[in-house]
Enzyme design. Structure first.
Site, PDB file in Angstrom:
ATOM      1  N   SER A 217       0.851  -1.190   0.000  1.00  0.00           N
ATOM      2  CA  SER A 217       0.000   0.000   0.000  1.00  0.00           C
ATOM      3  C   SER A 217       0.882   1.233   0.000  1.00  0.00           C
ATOM      4  CB  SER A 217      -0.863  -0.018   1.269  1.00  0.00           C
ATOM      5  OG  SER A 217      -1.313   1.280   1.583  1.00  0.00           O
TER       6      SER A 217
ATOM      7  N   TYR B 161      -0.830  -0.498  10.309  1.00  0.00           N
ATOM      8  CA  TYR B 161      -0.968  -0.891   8.896  1.00  0.00           C
ATOM      9  C   TYR B 161       0.288  -0.478   8.118  1.00  0.00           C
ATOM     10  CZ  TYR B 161      -3.198  -1.181   4.231  1.00  0.00           C
ATOM     11  OH  TYR B 161      -3.518  -1.477   2.919  1.00  0.00           O
TER      12      TYR B 161
HETATM   13  P1  NAP Z   1     -11.005  -6.609   1.727  1.00  0.00           P
HETATM   14  O1  NAP Z   1     -12.095  -6.468   0.751  1.00  0.00           O
HETATM   15  O2  NAP Z   1     -11.233  -6.257   3.146  1.00  0.00           O
HETATM   16  O3  NAP Z   1     -10.434  -8.102   1.605  1.00  0.00           O
HETATM   17  C1  NAP Z   1      -9.473  -8.584   2.490  1.00  0.00           C
HETATM   18  C2  NAP Z   1      -9.320 -10.072   2.266  1.00  0.00           C
HETATM   19  O4  NAP Z   1      -8.354 -10.582   3.222  1.00  0.00           O
HETATM   20  C3  NAP Z   1     -10.610 -10.832   2.482  1.00  0.00           C
HETATM   21  O5  NAP Z   1     -10.754 -11.830   1.486  1.00  0.00           O
HETATM   22  C4  NAP Z   1     -10.405 -11.473   3.840  1.00  0.00           C
HETATM   23  O6  NAP Z   1     -11.112 -12.695   3.907  1.00  0.00           O
HETATM   24  C5  NAP Z   1      -8.899 -11.729   3.861  1.00  0.00           C
HETATM   25  N1  NAP Z   1      -8.401 -11.876   5.217  1.00  0.00           N
HETATM   26  C6  NAP Z   1      -8.358 -10.950   6.198  1.00  0.00           C
HETATM   27  N2  NAP Z   1      -7.916 -11.468   7.337  1.00  0.00           N
HETATM   28  C7  NAP Z   1      -7.653 -12.784   7.093  1.00  0.00           C
HETATM   29  C8  NAP Z   1      -7.197 -13.873   7.882  1.00  0.00           C
HETATM   30  N3  NAP Z   1      -6.899 -13.730   9.182  1.00  0.00           N
HETATM   31  N4  NAP Z   1      -7.045 -15.083   7.304  1.00  0.00           N
HETATM   32  C9  NAP Z   1      -7.360 -15.243   5.992  1.00  0.00           C
HETATM   33  N5  NAP Z   1      -7.797 -14.255   5.200  1.00  0.00           N
HETATM   34  C10 NAP Z   1      -7.961 -13.042   5.743  1.00  0.00           C
HETATM   35  O7  NAP Z   1      -9.753  -5.712   1.294  1.00  0.00           O
HETATM   36  P2  NAP Z   1      -9.063  -5.383  -0.109  1.00  0.00           P
HETATM   37  O8  NAP Z   1      -9.153  -3.919  -0.282  1.00  0.00           O
HETATM   38  O9  NAP Z   1      -9.502  -6.302  -1.179  1.00  0.00           O
HETATM   39  O10 NAP Z   1      -7.539  -5.669   0.302  1.00  0.00           O
HETATM   40  C11 NAP Z   1      -6.724  -6.632  -0.325  1.00  0.00           C
HETATM   41  C12 NAP Z   1      -5.280  -6.179  -0.155  1.00  0.00           C
HETATM   42  O11 NAP Z   1      -5.079  -4.946  -0.833  1.00  0.00           O
HETATM   43  C13 NAP Z   1      -4.866  -5.945   1.309  1.00  0.00           C
HETATM   44  O12 NAP Z   1      -3.583  -6.445   1.537  1.00  0.00           O
HETATM   45  C14 NAP Z   1      -4.863  -4.421   1.408  1.00  0.00           C
HETATM   46  O13 NAP Z   1      -3.993  -3.976   2.418  1.00  0.00           O
HETATM   47  C15 NAP Z   1      -4.408  -4.030   0.027  1.00  0.00           C
HETATM   48  N6  NAP Z   1      -4.727  -2.668  -0.392  1.00  0.00           N
HETATM   49  C16 NAP Z   1      -6.003  -2.299  -0.635  1.00  0.00           C
HETATM   50  C17 NAP Z   1      -6.268  -0.999  -1.064  1.00  0.00           C
HETATM   51  C18 NAP Z   1      -7.672  -0.530  -1.393  1.00  0.00           C
HETATM   52  O14 NAP Z   1      -7.862   0.652  -1.711  1.00  0.00           O
HETATM   53  N7  NAP Z   1      -8.668  -1.391  -1.343  1.00  0.00           N
HETATM   54  C19 NAP Z   1      -5.223  -0.064  -1.236  1.00  0.00           C
HETATM   55  C20 NAP Z   1      -3.920  -0.492  -0.954  1.00  0.00           C
HETATM   56  C21 NAP Z   1      -3.672  -1.787  -0.556  1.00  0.00           C
HETATM   57  P3  NAP Z   1     -11.935 -13.231   5.190  1.00  0.00           P
HETATM   58  O15 NAP Z   1     -12.413 -12.037   5.948  1.00  0.00           O
HETATM   59  O16 NAP Z   1     -12.992 -14.051   4.558  1.00  0.00           O
HETATM   60  O17 NAP Z   1     -10.924 -14.052   5.938  1.00  0.00           O
END
Ligand code: NAP
Length: 241
Positions: free
Chosen positions: A151, A164
């Site tokens: 990120s 984070y």
């Molecule tokens: P999200 O919709 O909240 O998805 C997060 C995923 O991680 C879910 O599938 C969740 O599945 C899984 N997860 C969380 N805790 C877990 C655990 N203990 N064991 C197994 N799985 C787990 O978020 P997202 O935005 O798609 O984020 C994906 C990645 O992109 C992350 O690393 C985030 O930091 C990064 N990111 C996102 C953004 C953005 O703008 N969205 C920007 C920069 C970076 P369950 O809850 O079903 O376990």
């Protein structure tokens, strides 16, 4: 499993494991990888979310995924994963370490130790455990590709994003180290910063924002395909979408 494996596509026949595949970016990457011919192993805690991703993959005509409901804080289970995937496939071609949590946005002095530990466990330590368990399988691939999701917050310039930001900065160091250790193997490892994407995590971080103005997860999946292809030569880089 259902339907024949696609013979064409940029990831045809490649075995890909995606964490955080129950929603958001991970689910979109899984759908896109399947469309490019990859055979999927999907990890998250929410079984219903994994099944939804798998349904979408099958509806598009791809073979079903192997669903592995798993809390990535369960280190022993991650260790066992390597052994069972070795038995089943003998190798792994693509690892996408995407799962992550935001944790609390608050001044460093207010962060509860248990919440700090949770963010480090999921955003950092789980990725090291995945590398530790799956590196031997990636090395058995003709072109092992590992992609870990970071990120812009990893710069550490955002007040209140402490746990984070620290977890993502350390993740970047972890992946660069892993890439350096693999310069003489077939494994390439990179970090992907997806930018702002319309997901549950983004809505948690910026509740007042107009989400419709943001790219959808499907819009950024191409960046993952580019780093997952056997033809990709990049390694140890932070790639920003
Ligand atoms: P999200 O919709 O909240 O998805 C997060 C995923 O991680 C879910 O599938 C969740 O599945 C899984 N997860 C969380 N805790 C877990 C655990 N203990 N064991 C197994 N799985 C787990 O978020 P997202 O935005 O798609 O984020 C994906 C990645 O992109 C992350 O690393 C985030 O930091 C990064 N990111 C996102 C953004 C953005 O703008 N969205 C920007 C920069 C970076 P369950 O809850 O079903 O376990």
């Amino acid at each position: 499993m259902s339907g024949p494996a696609p013979q064409s596509g940029r990831l045809a026949g490649r075995i890909a494991l995606v964490t955080g595949a129950s929603r958001g970016i991970g689910a979109a990457v899984a759908r896109r990888f399947a469309a490019e011919g990859a055979q999927l192993i999907l990890i998250a805690r929410t079984v219903g979310g994994l099944e939804e991703t798998d349904d979408a993959v099958r509806a598009a005509g791809a073979p079903g995924a192997l669903l592995v409901p798993l809390d990535l804080r369960e280190s022993d289970a991650i260790d066992q994963l390597g052994a069972s995937l070795f038995e089943r496939y003998g190798k792994l071609d693509i690892l996408v370490g995407n799962a992550g949590i935001l944790g609390d946005l608050s001044p460093l002095g207010h962060v509860q130790p248990a919440r700090w530990a949770e963010v480090m466990d999921i955003n950092l330590t789980a990725h090291w455990r995945l590398i530790r368990s799956l590196d031997p399988l990636l090395r058995r691939s003709e072109a092992g590709r590992a992609i870990f999701v970071s990120s812009g917050a990893a710069t550490g310039t955002h007040a209140y994003w402490g746990p984070y930001a620290v977890s993502k900065a350390a993740l970047e160091a972890l992946v660069k180290t892993y890439a350096a250790e693999n310069r003489k193997t077939n494994v390439r490892a990179n970090i992907l910063d997806p930018g702002a994407v319309r997901t549950a995590m983004r809505a948690q971080a910026f509740p007042g924002e107009d989400a419709n103005a943001l790219p959808a997860p499907d819009d950024i999946a191409e960046a993952f395909v580019a780093l997952a292809e056997a033809a990709c030569t990049r390694t140890g880089e932070v790639v920003r979408v």
